[in-house]
Motif scaffolding. Sequence first.
Motif, PDB file in Angstrom:
ATOM      1  N   GLU A 109       0.833  -1.208   0.000  1.00  0.00           N
ATOM      2  CA  GLU A 109       0.000   0.000   0.000  1.00  0.00           C
ATOM      3  C   GLU A 109       0.866   1.255   0.000  1.00  0.00           C
ATOM      4  O   GLU A 109       0.646   2.180  -0.790  1.00  0.00           O
ATOM      5  CB  GLU A 109      -0.925  -0.010   1.218  1.00  0.00           C
ATOM      6  N   GLU A 112       1.443   3.898  -3.073  1.00  0.00           N
ATOM      7  CA  GLU A 112       0.996   5.287  -2.982  1.00  0.00           C
ATOM      8  C   GLU A 112       2.145   6.274  -3.137  1.00  0.00           C
ATOM      9  O   GLU A 112       1.996   7.314  -3.786  1.00  0.00           O
ATOM     10  CB  GLU A 112       0.315   5.516  -1.631  1.00  0.00           C
ATOM     11  N   ARG A 148       1.635   1.937   8.927  1.00  0.00           N
ATOM     12  CA  ARG A 148       0.493   1.387   8.207  1.00  0.00           C
ATOM     13  C   ARG A 148       0.176  -0.034   8.682  1.00  0.00           C
ATOM     14  O   ARG A 148      -0.990  -0.431   8.738  1.00  0.00           O
ATOM     15  CB  ARG A 148       0.781   1.379   6.701  1.00  0.00           C
ATOM     16  N   GLN A 199       8.332  10.845  -1.709  1.00  0.00           N
ATOM     17  CA  GLN A 199       7.830  11.888  -0.838  1.00  0.00           C
ATOM     18  C   GLN A 199       8.996  12.641  -0.229  1.00  0.00           C
ATOM     19  O   GLN A 199       9.954  12.055   0.253  1.00  0.00           O
ATOM     20  CB  GLN A 199       6.981  11.286   0.277  1.00  0.00           C
ATOM     21  N   SER A 238      -2.853   6.476  -8.214  1.00  0.00           N
ATOM     22  CA  SER A 238      -3.200   6.248  -6.810  1.00  0.00           C
ATOM     23  C   SER A 238      -4.016   7.429  -6.310  1.00  0.00           C
ATOM     24  O   SER A 238      -3.500   8.533  -6.160  1.00  0.00           O
ATOM     25  CB  SER A 238      -1.922   6.084  -5.970  1.00  0.00           C
ATOM     26  N   LEU A 239      -5.302   7.208  -6.098  1.00  0.00           N
ATOM     27  CA  LEU A 239      -6.203   8.255  -5.635  1.00  0.00           C
ATOM     28  C   LEU A 239      -6.792   7.847  -4.288  1.00  0.00           C
ATOM     29  O   LEU A 239      -6.968   6.652  -4.014  1.00  0.00           O
ATOM     30  CB  LEU A 239      -7.326   8.483  -6.652  1.00  0.00           C
ATOM     31  N   PRO A 240      -7.104   8.818  -3.427  1.00  0.00           N
ATOM     32  CA  PRO A 240      -7.607   8.480  -2.093  1.00  0.00           C
ATOM     33  C   PRO A 240      -8.956   7.786  -2.081  1.00  0.00           C
ATOM     34  O   PRO A 240      -9.249   6.997  -1.184  1.00  0.00           O
ATOM     35  CB  PRO A 240      -7.677   9.851  -1.390  1.00  0.00           C
ATOM     36  N   ASP A 241      -9.783   8.043  -3.088  1.00  0.00           N
ATOM     37  CA  ASP A 241     -11.106   7.428  -3.151  1.00  0.00           C
ATOM     38  C   ASP A 241     -11.063   6.243  -4.105  1.00  0.00           C
ATOM     39  O   ASP A 241     -10.679   6.380  -5.273  1.00  0.00           O
ATOM     40  CB  ASP A 241     -12.148   8.450  -3.625  1.00  0.00           C
ATOM     41  N   GLN A 288     -10.573   6.178  -8.154  1.00  0.00           N
ATOM     42  CA  GLN A 288      -9.385   5.526  -8.693  1.00  0.00           C
ATOM     43  C   GLN A 288      -9.759   4.519  -9.774  1.00  0.00           C
ATOM     44  O   GLN A 288      -9.136   4.474 -10.835  1.00  0.00           O
ATOM     45  CB  GLN A 288      -8.620   4.822  -7.577  1.00  0.00           C
TER      46      GLN A 288
END
Length: 249
Positions: A52, A56, A69, A160, A222-225, A229
């Motif tokens: 995951e 992301e 996580r 990131q 990669s989208l939060p919803d 997605q």
Amino acid sequence: MHVQDSHWSSALAAGTTMSAPKGGGRPDGARTTPLRVDAQRNLEHVLRAAREVFGELGYGAPMEDVARRARVGVGTVYRRFPSKDVLVRRIAEEETSRLTDQARAALGQEEEPWSALSRFLRTSVASGAGRLLPPQVLRVGVAEEHGLQDHARLPQQRTQAAGELRLVPEAPVAVAAEDDAGTAQLLDVVGQLVDRARAAGELRPDVSVSDVLLVIATAAPSLPDAAQQAAASGRLLDILLEGLRSRPA
């Protein structure tokens, strides 16, 4: 995959480099005795979390993010994977194997060449495989087909930094001989899908194996919803598939 740690470290320079805590265990796969139930559960949580997080944020994400996580301490992660490189190789190896299995399934179960190729692409994109596609696989595909190290066509790796999600070019990665087997299997099966579709006149003649892998890498945002997605991936893949098909002269 079993790339030397030094090479992975250079490729993942954006990530946090940490040494294993004292008393850390051996890398996963070296253990000869069965894991306890709680240890096996922790391992599964860590692997799920790693997929995951890396999916992301890219393979540059720090181990602390994986531990959070997975809801375990970072020491627990290092007891199973004594360096970040070992964990990254485990995830990348599994992803390459999964893509190969998906390609073989499409090749064996679809008689129509275009249906086989499109099925492979849809299955791979829907599974989120592109977000974990090892950068070595893309580079090997480009090098083998075009005889050059042109990284300009490759998707940049997500990483990131300073609290923001940004894109940075990947550093060159040397691939060890033992890693070639998994990569070669994937390229061979995808190559068969490409050759069949091209011979049937359904695929543009200039489309290569690396192009197909690029579709997988770019069509899995990669989208939060989850619903957004899936919709975005499906829409983008439809557009890319239209671009791959041959058109009557």
